[in-house]
Design an enzyme around this catalytic site. Structure first.
Site, short mmCIF file in Angstrom:
data_model
loop_
_atom_site.label_atom_id
_atom_site.label_comp_id
_atom_site.label_asym_id
_atom_site.label_seq_id
_atom_site.Cartn_x
_atom_site.Cartn_y
_atom_site.Cartn_z
N ASP A 34 -2.29 -0.22 -8.80
CA ASP A 34 -0.78 -0.19 -9.12
C ASP A 34 -0.61 -0.46 -10.38
OD1 ASP A 34 1.75 -1.26 -8.39
OD2 ASP A 34 1.52 -3.26 -8.20
N THR A 35 -0.38 -1.63 -11.07
CA THR A 35 -0.29 -1.57 -12.52
C THR A 35 -1.35 -1.01 -13.36
OG1 THR A 35 -1.06 -3.82 -12.79
CG2 THR A 35 1.34 -3.45 -12.33
N GLY A 36 -2.59 -1.28 -12.73
CA GLY A 36 -4.08 -0.74 -13.45
C GLY A 36 -4.63 -1.98 -14.18
N LYS A 60 -0.21 3.93 -7.00
CA LYS A 60 1.32 3.99 -7.09
C LYS A 60 1.40 4.01 -8.83
CE LYS A 60 2.40 -0.33 -4.79
NZ LYS A 60 3.21 -1.43 -4.53
N THR A 65 -5.77 -4.58 -12.70
CA THR A 65 -7.31 -4.99 -12.03
C THR A 65 -8.25 -4.18 -12.30
OG1 THR A 65 -6.00 -6.19 -10.35
CG2 THR A 65 -8.18 -5.64 -9.78
N LEU A 66 -8.09 -2.93 -12.21
CA LEU A 66 -9.16 -1.95 -12.15
C LEU A 66 -9.65 -1.67 -13.52
CD1 LEU A 66 -8.58 0.76 -9.42
CD2 LEU A 66 -10.53 -0.88 -9.63
N ASP A 124 -2.57 -6.42 2.48
CA ASP A 124 -1.98 -7.68 2.97
C ASP A 124 -0.31 -7.89 2.17
OD1 ASP A 124 -3.07 -8.71 0.41
OD2 ASP A 124 -2.27 -10.68 1.00
N PHE A 127 6.32 -1.51 -1.23
CA PHE A 127 5.16 -2.58 -1.02
C PHE A 127 4.58 -2.14 0.40
CE2 PHE A 127 3.22 -6.53 0.11
CZ PHE A 127 2.39 -6.70 -1.11
N GLU A 179 -11.47 0.20 -4.41
CA GLU A 179 -10.18 -0.38 -4.32
C GLU A 179 -9.24 -0.13 -3.43
OE1 GLU A 179 -8.86 -3.10 -4.44
OE2 GLU A 179 -8.00 -3.60 -6.59
N ASP A 180 -8.19 -1.12 -2.80
CA ASP A 180 -7.30 -0.64 -1.78
C ASP A 180 -6.25 0.22 -2.54
OD1 ASP A 180 -6.44 -2.97 -3.06
OD2 ASP A 180 -5.91 -4.01 -1.39
N ARG A 216 -3.67 -7.29 7.33
CA ARG A 216 -4.92 -6.44 6.87
C ARG A 216 -5.34 -5.48 8.12
NH1 ARG A 216 -6.02 -8.19 1.57
NH2 ARG A 216 -6.08 -10.47 1.26
P1 IMP Z 1 -2.97 -3.82 -10.10
O1 IMP Z 1 -3.82 -4.90 -11.00
O2 IMP Z 1 -1.33 -4.24 -10.32
O3 IMP Z 1 -3.44 -2.30 -10.07
O4 IMP Z 1 -3.19 -4.30 -8.58
C1 IMP Z 1 -3.84 -4.19 -7.74
C2 IMP Z 1 -3.80 -5.16 -6.83
O5 IMP Z 1 -2.35 -5.61 -6.53
C3 IMP Z 1 -4.48 -4.63 -5.27
O6 IMP Z 1 -5.57 -4.91 -5.27
C4 IMP Z 1 -3.79 -5.50 -4.38
O7 IMP Z 1 -3.99 -6.77 -4.08
C5 IMP Z 1 -2.16 -5.77 -5.04
N1 IMP Z 1 -1.33 -4.80 -4.52
C6 IMP Z 1 -0.49 -4.06 -5.34
N2 IMP Z 1 0.43 -3.19 -4.73
C7 IMP Z 1 0.37 -3.70 -3.52
C8 IMP Z 1 0.97 -3.37 -2.32
O8 IMP Z 1 1.90 -2.54 -2.22
N3 IMP Z 1 0.56 -3.89 -1.02
C9 IMP Z 1 -0.30 -4.91 -0.87
N4 IMP Z 1 -0.97 -5.25 -2.34
C10 IMP Z 1 -0.74 -4.79 -3.40
MG MG Z 2 -3.18 -8.54 -2.36
#
Ligand code: IMP
Ligand code: MG
Length: 185
Positions: A112-114, A140, A116-117, A168, A161, A108-109, A174
């Site tokens: 963030d909140t966790g 993060k 998605t993973l 992106d 961000f 994964e790139d 990207r």
């Molecule tokens: P999570 O589900 O909040 O952990 O989010 C993960 C997804 O949020 C990543 O795969 C990104 O697509 C998007 N994302 C979160 N932070 C950033 C950022 O700083 N820049 C770009 N995309 C972000």
């Molecule tokens: Mg995105």
């Protein structure tokens, strides 16, 4: 001034390459002689996966998964200023192959909140793989909503961000070789 000139470099392409090499070595060591499957989360992880995979000296195959958040999508401004998804993640593209009994490196790139993973890892674990390990280029931790720890983390970054190297802002940037901060408005 063009949009790209307003970006501040946080992590250079050279630093990324060095760290990705170290991560590749760690994966090579941890899976010593075993086969692995890299599973990239579209689209942000594509560049990181391409570089990471070439630093891993194991027999490997690639697969990709697509996800999106349910409901309203954030506007670019909301995304930039700390938009939080509802927590409902849905699959938009499934894997092409069965992962039963396989070693999976989920790539994964950014973590963030966790949300998605957490969703993806749970789904992969339900398919009886041998192991699932998570490699994220960026973390993060200050924005976490669900406790989630990646096995391989490139860089821990503050609550900014960022774009570039696959990440992106409204599908742009990207292709930047560096990780850059987009100034908040
Ligand atoms: P999570 O589900 O909040 O952990 O989010 C993960 C997804 O949020 C990543 O795969 C990104 O697509 C998007 N994302 C979160 N932070 C950033 C950022 O700083 N820049 C770009 N995309 C972000
Ligand atoms: Mg995105």
């Amino acid at each position: 001034m063009t949009a790209v000139q307003q970006l501040r470099t946080l992590i250079s392409g050279t630093e990324i390459a060095q760290r990705v090499e170290e991560m590749g070595r760690a994966i090579t060591r941890d899976f010593d002689g075993q086969r692995i499957v890299f599973v990239g989360v579209l689209k942000g992880a594509a560049i990181f996966l391409a570089d990471l995979a070439r630093q891993v000296q194991l027999d490997a195959t690639f697969d990709f998964i697509g996800v999106s958040s349910y409901g309203v999508r954030p506007t670019p401004d909301e995304e930039l200023n700390g938009w939080d998804s509802t927590g409902e993640v849905r699959l938009t593209k499934d894997l092409d192959q069965s992962i039963a009994s396989k070693n999976i490196i989920l790539v994964e790139d950014i973590l963030d909140t966790g949300l998605t993973l957490t969703f993806i890892k749970k789904m992969l674990l339900s398919r009886d793989p041998k192991a699932v390990r998570v490699a994220t280029l960026l973390d993060k931790p200050s924005r976490r909503k669900l406790p989630f720890q990646a096995d391989y983390v490139g860089f821990t970054i503050p609550d900014e961000f960022v774009v570039g190297y696959g990440l992106d802002y409204a599908e742009m940037y990207r292709n930047l070789p560096d990780i850059c901060v987009v100034p908040k408005r």
